[in-house]
Design an enzyme around this catalytic site. Structure first.
Site, mmCIF file in Angstrom:
data_model
loop_
_atom_site.group_PDB
_atom_site.id
_atom_site.type_symbol
_atom_site.label_atom_id
_atom_site.label_comp_id
_atom_site.label_asym_id
_atom_site.label_seq_id
_atom_site.Cartn_x
_atom_site.Cartn_y
_atom_site.Cartn_z
ATOM 1 N N GLY A 196 0.823 -1.207 0.000
ATOM 2 C CA GLY A 196 0.000 0.000 0.000
ATOM 3 C C GLY A 196 0.852 1.251 0.000
ATOM 4 O O GLY A 196 2.068 1.182 -0.208
ATOM 5 N N ASN A 197 0.211 2.386 0.206
ATOM 6 C CA ASN A 197 0.943 3.652 0.283
ATOM 7 C C ASN A 197 0.245 4.572 1.279
ATOM 8 O O ASN A 197 -0.767 4.211 1.860
ATOM 9 C CB ASN A 197 1.098 4.284 -1.110
ATOM 10 C CG ASN A 197 -0.227 4.649 -1.728
ATOM 11 O OD1 ASN A 197 -0.954 5.488 -1.211
ATOM 12 N ND2 ASN A 197 -0.561 3.991 -2.840
ATOM 13 N N ARG A 198 0.796 5.749 1.473
ATOM 14 C CA ARG A 198 0.348 6.629 2.557
ATOM 15 C C ARG A 198 -0.856 7.499 2.218
ATOM 16 O O ARG A 198 -1.229 8.362 3.003
ATOM 17 C CB ARG A 198 1.493 7.541 2.991
ATOM 18 C CG ARG A 198 2.646 6.815 3.620
ATOM 19 C CD ARG A 198 3.646 7.813 4.193
ATOM 20 N NE ARG A 198 4.884 7.164 4.578
ATOM 21 C CZ ARG A 198 5.051 6.503 5.718
ATOM 22 N NH1 ARG A 198 4.060 6.407 6.576
ATOM 23 N NH2 ARG A 198 6.209 5.943 5.985
ATOM 24 N N SER A 199 -1.463 7.328 1.064
ATOM 25 C CA SER A 199 -2.615 8.165 0.731
ATOM 26 C C SER A 199 -3.796 7.829 1.636
ATOM 27 O O SER A 199 -4.178 6.670 1.772
ATOM 28 C CB SER A 199 -3.010 7.935 -0.733
ATOM 29 O OG SER A 199 -4.204 8.623 -1.012
#
Ligand code: C5P
Length: 233
Positions: free
Chosen positions: A29-32
């Site tokens: 995943g990512n930090r959005s």
């Protein structure tokens, strides 16, 4: 009060970071957080638009917005194209993973089994914004559809945040690009955002450390201006 200047317009917004499955319990995943895209969806609906929000975020769905929940980039692509077929505007605030695991394990990867995974092989995800640009006017996306991209950038030795944003707008071929400067207490997961709204016709609107709601309003102002000057494309 807010202007009622998007009345009847069909606006598609994507938000959140995609989740790329590794096994039944894990993902890349990512930090959005989805906050900026959700803010755009909320403000667009409040200005009269019919809004479809395609999102991976668990944030509450804003009032009068239809939400479609997705996980992966490929699910995001399919849902976005389905909604884009009748859209006047597509705003791509989602942080799409550029890569996904090549092999997805159907059972949980376990430690101590003697066959521990030494590495995760990755392959490229589709660039949905590029596909929307390429599909415009083909029947997949209406010819007059306004396409808005986002870019989270940092300055480096090869150029400033704004330089990178200008280059990305030209490369991506969309109409508007929202350039956010990453770091300094803004952008990912935060309630404030800063940067520029770039128009392919040459307009550059700086937005200095604004709330995500205010930036949403500025982005939609740029969309309304763009819709009033379609020959700018
Ligand atoms: O190239 P970059 O990832 O910085 O471009 C960001 C913009 O492109 C965002 O609007 C994002 O939603 C979109 N994008 C996409 N599909 C990808 C990667 C980015 O639609 N695979």
């Amino acid at each position: 009060g807010l202007p009622w200047d998007l009345a009847g317009k069909r606006v598609v917004v994507t938000s959140g970071g995609t989740r790329e499955e590794i096994d039944p319990v894990r993902f890349l995943g990512n930090r959005s957080s989805g906050k900026q895209g959700h803010a755009i969806a909320a403000v667009a609906a409040a200005r009269g638009a019919r809004v479809t929000l395609v999102t991976s975020s668990d944030l509450p769905v804003p009032a009068a917005v239809e939400a479609i929940h997705i996980d992966s980039a490929r699910e995001l692509r399919d849902a976005t194209f389905a909604a884009a077929a009748e859209a006047d505007v597509v705003i791509k605030a989602a942080a799409v993973a550029d890569f996904r695991p090549t092999d997805v394990s159907s059972s949980k990867l376990k430690k101590g089994t003697g066959s521990e995974p030494a590495e995760i092989r990755l392959e490229r995800n589709p660039d949905i914004l590029a596909e929307l640009v390429a599909g415009r006017g083909s029947g997949d996306v209406p010819a007059g559809c306004i396409l808005v991209g986002f870019a989270a950038e940092t300055g480096d030795s090869s150029g400033s945040v704004l330089d990178h944003g200008r280059a990305k707008l030209a490369r991506k071929g969309c109409d508007l690009l929202v350039v956010n400067e990453v770091g300094r207490g803004t952008t990912f997961g935060q309630d404030v955002n800063g940067g520029w709204i770039l128009d392919s016709a040459g307009g550059e609107t700086p937005v200095d450390r604004a709330s995500k709601d205010l930036l949403a309003s500025r982005i939609l102002d740029a969309v309304v201006s763009r819709a009033a000057a379609p020959s700018a494309r």
